[in-house]
Design a protein around this motif. Structure first.
Motif, PDB file in Angstrom:
ATOM      1  N   ALA A  34       0.805  -1.223   0.000  1.00 18.86           N
ATOM      2  CA  ALA A  34       0.000   0.000   0.000  1.00 18.86           C
ATOM      3  C   ALA A  34       0.838   1.273   0.000  1.00 18.86           C
ATOM      4  CB  ALA A  34      -0.923   0.003   1.216  1.00 18.86           C
ATOM      5  N   THR A  35       2.138   1.136   0.124  1.00 17.55           N
ATOM      6  CA  THR A  35       3.012   2.318   0.172  1.00 17.55           C
ATOM      7  C   THR A  35       3.263   2.844  -1.233  1.00 17.55           C
ATOM      8  OG1 THR A  35       4.144   1.389   2.114  1.00 17.55           O
ATOM      9  CG2 THR A  35       5.219   3.234   0.975  1.00 17.55           C
ATOM     10  N   PRO A  36       2.896   4.077  -1.538  1.00 19.27           N
ATOM     11  CA  PRO A  36       3.178   4.654  -2.852  1.00 19.27           C
ATOM     12  C   PRO A  36       4.664   5.055  -2.914  1.00 19.27           C
ATOM     13  CG  PRO A  36       2.081   6.277  -1.488  1.00 19.27           C
ATOM     14  CD  PRO A  36       2.153   5.016  -0.674  1.00 19.27           C
ATOM     15  N   VAL A  37       5.436   4.322  -3.689  1.00 18.00           N
ATOM     16  CA  VAL A  37       6.887   4.532  -3.697  1.00 18.00           C
ATOM     17  C   VAL A  37       7.241   5.806  -4.465  1.00 18.00           C
ATOM     18  CG1 VAL A  37       9.113   3.592  -4.414  1.00 18.00           C
ATOM     19  CG2 VAL A  37       7.347   2.073  -3.468  1.00 18.00           C
ATOM     20  N   VAL A  38       7.892   6.723  -3.767  1.00 18.42           N
ATOM     21  CA  VAL A  38       8.382   7.964  -4.367  1.00 18.42           C
ATOM     22  C   VAL A  38       9.894   7.808  -4.520  1.00 18.42           C
ATOM     23  CG1 VAL A  38       8.568  10.460  -4.142  1.00 18.42           C
ATOM     24  CG2 VAL A  38       6.576   9.264  -3.201  1.00 18.42           C
ATOM     25  N   THR A  39      10.351   7.679  -5.746  1.00 15.96           N
ATOM     26  CA  THR A  39      11.766   7.399  -5.961  1.00 15.96           C
ATOM     27  C   THR A  39      12.330   8.227  -7.105  1.00 15.96           C
ATOM     28  OG1 THR A  39      13.402   5.667  -6.428  1.00 15.96           O
ATOM     29  CG2 THR A  39      11.252   5.461  -7.505  1.00 15.96           C
ATOM     30  N   LEU A  40      13.600   8.546  -6.999  1.00 11.67           N
ATOM     31  CA  LEU A  40      14.383   9.125  -8.091  1.00 11.67           C
ATOM     32  C   LEU A  40      15.496   8.158  -8.480  1.00 11.67           C
ATOM     33  CD1 LEU A  40      14.566  12.814  -6.801  1.00 11.67           C
ATOM     34  CD2 LEU A  40      13.326  11.998  -8.818  1.00 11.67           C
ATOM     35  N   GLN A  41      15.266   6.870  -8.186  1.00 10.44           N
ATOM     36  CA  GLN A  41      16.222   5.792  -8.447  1.00 10.44           C
ATOM     37  C   GLN A  41      17.555   6.032  -7.728  1.00 10.44           C
ATOM     38  OE1 GLN A  41      14.943   5.826 -12.902  1.00 10.44           O
ATOM     39  NE2 GLN A  41      15.940   3.855 -12.567  1.00 10.44           N
ATOM     40  N   GLU A  42      17.402   6.476  -6.479  1.00  9.80           N
ATOM     41  CA  GLU A  42      18.552   6.717  -5.628  1.00  9.80           C
ATOM     42  C   GLU A  42      19.255   5.403  -5.282  1.00  9.80           C
ATOM     43  OE1 GLU A  42      15.268   5.281  -4.205  1.00  9.80           O
ATOM     44  OE2 GLU A  42      15.214   7.419  -4.732  1.00  9.80           O
ATOM     45  N   GLY A  43      20.469   5.525  -4.753  1.00  8.09           N
ATOM     46  CA  GLY A  43      21.226   4.342  -4.374  1.00  8.09           C
ATOM     47  C   GLY A  43      22.066   3.800  -5.510  1.00  8.09           C
ATOM     48  N   ARG A  44      22.623   2.620  -5.268  1.00  8.10           N
ATOM     49  CA  ARG A  44      23.539   1.968  -6.206  1.00  8.10           C
ATOM     50  C   ARG A  44      24.685   2.922  -6.585  1.00  8.10           C
ATOM     51  NH1 ARG A  44      21.791  -1.617 -11.561  1.00  8.10           N
ATOM     52  NH2 ARG A  44      23.183  -3.361 -11.110  1.00  8.10           N
ATOM     53  N   THR A  45      25.175   3.633  -5.603  1.00  9.02           N
ATOM     54  CA  THR A  45      26.290   4.543  -5.829  1.00  9.02           C
ATOM     55  C   THR A  45      27.588   3.745  -5.908  1.00  9.02           C
ATOM     56  OG1 THR A  45      26.496   4.901  -3.443  1.00  9.02           O
ATOM     57  CG2 THR A  45      25.145   6.474  -4.682  1.00  9.02           C
ATOM     58  N   PRO A  46      28.585   4.259  -6.624  1.00  9.70           N
ATOM     59  CA  PRO A  46      29.800   3.465  -6.824  1.00  9.70           C
ATOM     60  C   PRO A  46      30.650   3.340  -5.559  1.00  9.70           C
ATOM     61  CG  PRO A  46      30.022   5.635  -7.820  1.00  9.70           C
ATOM     62  CD  PRO A  46      28.594   5.512  -7.396  1.00  9.70           C
ATOM     63  N   LEU A  47      31.265   2.184  -5.406  1.00  7.29           N
ATOM     64  CA  LEU A  47      32.273   1.955  -4.377  1.00  7.29           C
ATOM     65  C   LEU A  47      33.612   1.959  -5.110  1.00  7.29           C
ATOM     66  CD1 LEU A  47      32.642   1.302  -1.327  1.00  7.29           C
ATOM     67  CD2 LEU A  47      32.772  -1.107  -2.000  1.00  7.29           C
ATOM     68  N   ILE A  48      34.342   3.050  -4.971  1.00  6.10           N
ATOM     69  CA  ILE A  48      35.496   3.321  -5.819  1.00  6.10           C
ATOM     70  C   ILE A  48      36.792   3.007  -5.084  1.00  6.10           C
ATOM     71  CG2 ILE A  48      36.698   5.106  -7.151  1.00  6.10           C
ATOM     72  CD1 ILE A  48      33.989   6.609  -7.276  1.00  6.10           C
ATOM     73  N   PRO A  49      37.613   2.100  -5.621  1.00  6.48           N
ATOM     74  CA  PRO A  49      38.889   1.815  -4.956  1.00  6.48           C
ATOM     75  C   PRO A  49      39.843   2.996  -5.066  1.00  6.48           C
ATOM     76  CG  PRO A  49      38.756   0.647  -7.048  1.00  6.48           C
ATOM     77  CD  PRO A  49      37.414   1.283  -6.828  1.00  6.48           C
ATOM     78  N   SER A  50      40.565   3.256  -3.998  1.00  6.61           N
ATOM     79  CA  SER A  50      41.552   4.337  -3.999  1.00  6.61           C
ATOM     80  C   SER A  50      42.722   3.980  -4.908  1.00  6.61           C
ATOM     81  CB  SER A  50      42.062   4.574  -2.581  1.00  6.61           C
ATOM     82  OG  SER A  50      43.168   5.451  -2.583  1.00  6.61           O
ATOM     83  N   LYS A  51      43.201   4.958  -5.653  1.00  9.18           N
ATOM     84  CA  LYS A  51      44.360   4.753  -6.520  1.00  9.18           C
ATOM     85  C   LYS A  51      45.663   5.127  -5.828  1.00  9.18           C
ATOM     86  CE  LYS A  51      44.397   4.039 -10.491  1.00  9.18           C
ATOM     87  NZ  LYS A  51      44.606   2.781 -11.261  1.00  9.18           N
ATOM     88  N   ARG A  52      45.616   6.087  -4.910  1.00  5.77           N
ATOM     89  CA  ARG A  52      46.844   6.589  -4.296  1.00  5.77           C
ATOM     90  C   ARG A  52      46.785   6.647  -2.776  1.00  5.77           C
ATOM     91  NH1 ARG A  52      45.881   9.485  -8.898  1.00  5.77           N
ATOM     92  NH2 ARG A  52      47.568   9.561 -10.446  1.00  5.77           N
ATOM     93  N   LEU A  53      45.720   7.212  -2.248  1.00  5.38           N
ATOM     94  CA  LEU A  53      45.683   7.526  -0.824  1.00  5.38           C
ATOM     95  C   LEU A  53      45.683   6.276   0.051  1.00  5.38           C
ATOM     96  CD1 LEU A  53      43.144  10.477  -0.943  1.00  5.38           C
ATOM     97  CD2 LEU A  53      45.630  10.593  -0.786  1.00  5.38           C
ATOM     98  N   GLY A  54      45.019   5.225  -0.372  1.00  3.77           N
ATOM     99  CA  GLY A  54      44.966   4.009   0.427  1.00  3.77           C
ATOM    100  C   GLY A  54      46.345   3.409   0.658  1.00  3.77           C
ATOM    101  N   ALA A  55      47.138   3.333  -0.400  1.00  2.00           N
ATOM    102  CA  ALA A  55      48.479   2.768  -0.271  1.00  2.00           C
ATOM    103  C   ALA A  55      49.336   3.569   0.701  1.00  2.00           C
ATOM    104  CB  ALA A  55      49.143   2.715  -1.647  1.00  2.00           C
ATOM    105  N   ARG A  56      49.190   4.889   0.668  1.00  2.00           N
ATOM    106  CA  ARG A  56      49.957   5.735   1.590  1.00  2.00           C
ATOM    107  C   ARG A  56      49.579   5.470   3.040  1.00  2.00           C
ATOM    108  NH1 ARG A  56      48.996  11.584  -1.281  1.00  2.00           N
ATOM    109  NH2 ARG A  56      49.770  11.057  -3.375  1.00  2.00           N
ATOM    110  N   LEU A  57      48.329   5.084   3.267  1.00  2.00           N
ATOM    111  CA  LEU A  57      47.853   4.856   4.628  1.00  2.00           C
ATOM    112  C   LEU A  57      47.990   3.407   5.071  1.00  2.00           C
ATOM    113  CD1 LEU A  57      44.577   7.001   4.481  1.00  2.00           C
ATOM    114  CD2 LEU A  57      46.763   7.635   5.499  1.00  2.00           C
ATOM    115  N   GLY A  58      48.454   2.540   4.167  1.00  2.00           N
ATOM    116  CA  GLY A  58      48.589   1.124   4.496  1.00  2.00           C
ATOM    117  C   GLY A  58      47.281   0.376   4.495  1.00  2.00           C
ATOM    118  N   LEU A  59      46.330   0.836   3.688  1.00  2.00           N
ATOM    119  CA  LEU A  59      44.977   0.283   3.671  1.00  2.00           C
ATOM    120  C   LEU A  59      44.556  -0.181   2.282  1.00  2.00           C
ATOM    121  CD1 LEU A  59      43.249   3.120   5.705  1.00  2.00           C
ATOM    122  CD2 LEU A  59      43.375   0.743   6.463  1.00  2.00           C
TER     123      LEU A  59
END
Length: 364
Positions: A34-59
């Protein structure tokens, strides 16, 4: 003879494949047929691997780029549920107090639902990009002579008195929608990260994320839970300092909050996960913002950069050794863009020679 539109039909089907967070995670959300879904197709945002900063932090570092949501911030995840439930309840209007992102999201989803929307802004500062969104979506706007905390208190009283639906994070449906970011992180990684780092202002997002990880574990979707690290600005760090801040001050307007509405939930998320809250200086926030933009190609608002600054602070205190970490980047940089110095825009004569001279100097 009718043209063959099968290819365009396939393209349309592909574009509609992601239905938004309510339909994607309906079994975990308080909605019914019964819930009228109001959506702008939010979500499914990218999970982006770090190219530089992660290595500097040891992560092994990833960035959950919530700026890719329709209004440019993570607020859309909660707003789709809050506005859908408001419409289901027959609300005559929605209202919120906001430093910007909540206002932009509420205005957009209310417009989508054909519901009137009232935005109460604290007069002590809202980023122009966010205010522009609010106005464009046709919301009714009023500024009050107060900071965010006082504005929210007045708006809560207004909502109760006038029979309006409050869509700040004290609305339980907001947190229900926001927890879906945890689901997406686990779906992408195949596990929870060791560390989940995010900026904290009102406390709703860390509360919601922790709830999401817990619910996925209960459903058998993961085993180990992450440590939750909430990052605040030094001038607005009530959860770090252990008491409300009367006059919060920081360049990160989205977390310029002295009395978090979800205080207890935020504290419980950090405690139960074995995590913590840290505070970072404005200079560190702005430096992290520059590093994200120039080093990773990710332009974020200052509050988002606080997450990276907090992670850098932890790394300076105790070196990491390959842990998996996710920083949630909560809002787009175009909402609160960095100032552009005139010296960055050299003007030259309209000749190739003059242009070439300046370009070579810039590249030197």
């Amino acid at each position: 003879m009718m043209p063959d539109d099968s290819s365009s039909g396939h393209a349309l089907t592909a574009a509609m494949a992601w239905p938004g967070v309510i339909e994607a995670y309906r079994d975990f959300l308080p909605v019914t047929a019964a819930t009228p879904v109001v959506t702008l197709q939010e979500g499914r945002t990218p999970l982006i691997p770090s190219k530089r900063l992660g290595a500097r932090l040891g992560l092994r570092l990833f960035f959950k780029f919530e700026a890719a949501n329709p209004t440019g911030s993570f607020k859309d995840r909660g707003m789709t549920v809050a506005v859908s439930k408001a419409l289901e309840a027959g609300s005559r209007a929605v209202v919120c107090a906001s430093t910007g992102n909540t206002a932009a999201s509420a205005a957009a989803y209310a417009a989508r639902a054909s519901l009137p929307c009232v935005i109460v802004l604290p007069a002590d500062g809202v980023a122009a990009g966010k205010l522009g969104q609010v106005v464009a979506h046709g919301a009714r706007v009023v500024a009050v002579e107060a900071g965010f905390d006082a504005a929210l208190a007045a708006t809560r009283e207004l909502a109760a008195r006038a029979g309006l639906t409050l869509v700040n994070s004290v609305n339980p449906y907001r947190l229900e929608g926001q927890k879906t970011v945890a689901f997406e992180i686990v779906d992408a990684l195949g596990r929870a990260p060791d560390l989940l780092v995010l900026p904290v202002g009102n406390g709703g997002n860390i509360t919601a994320c922790w709830r999401g990880f817990q619910e996925y574990r209960q459903a058998g979707r993961l085993t180990a839970l992450p440590q939750m690290v909430g990052v605040q600005a030094e001038g607005a760090a009530p959860l770090v300092d252990g008491h409300p801040v009367t006059s919060p001050r920081t360049v990160a307007t989205a977390i310029r909050i002295g009395r978090p509405a979800s205080w207890e939930g935020a504290v419980e998320a950090a405690r139960a996960s074995g995590g913590r809250f840290v505070k970072v200086a404005d200079d560190a926030i702005l430096a992290a913002r520059r590093e994200l933009a120039a080093g990773e190609g990710l332009l974020v608002e200052p509050a988002s950069a606080a997450a990276l600054a907090g992670l850098q602070l932890l790394a300076a205190a105790r070196p990491f050794s390959g842990e998996v970490a996710v920083c949630i980047l909560t809002g787009h940089g175009l909402k609160d863009p960095p100032p552009l110095a005139p010296s960055l825009l050299p003007t030259v004569a309209r000749t190739v020679e003059a242009l070439s001279t300046v370009v070579e100097r810039l590249l030197a």
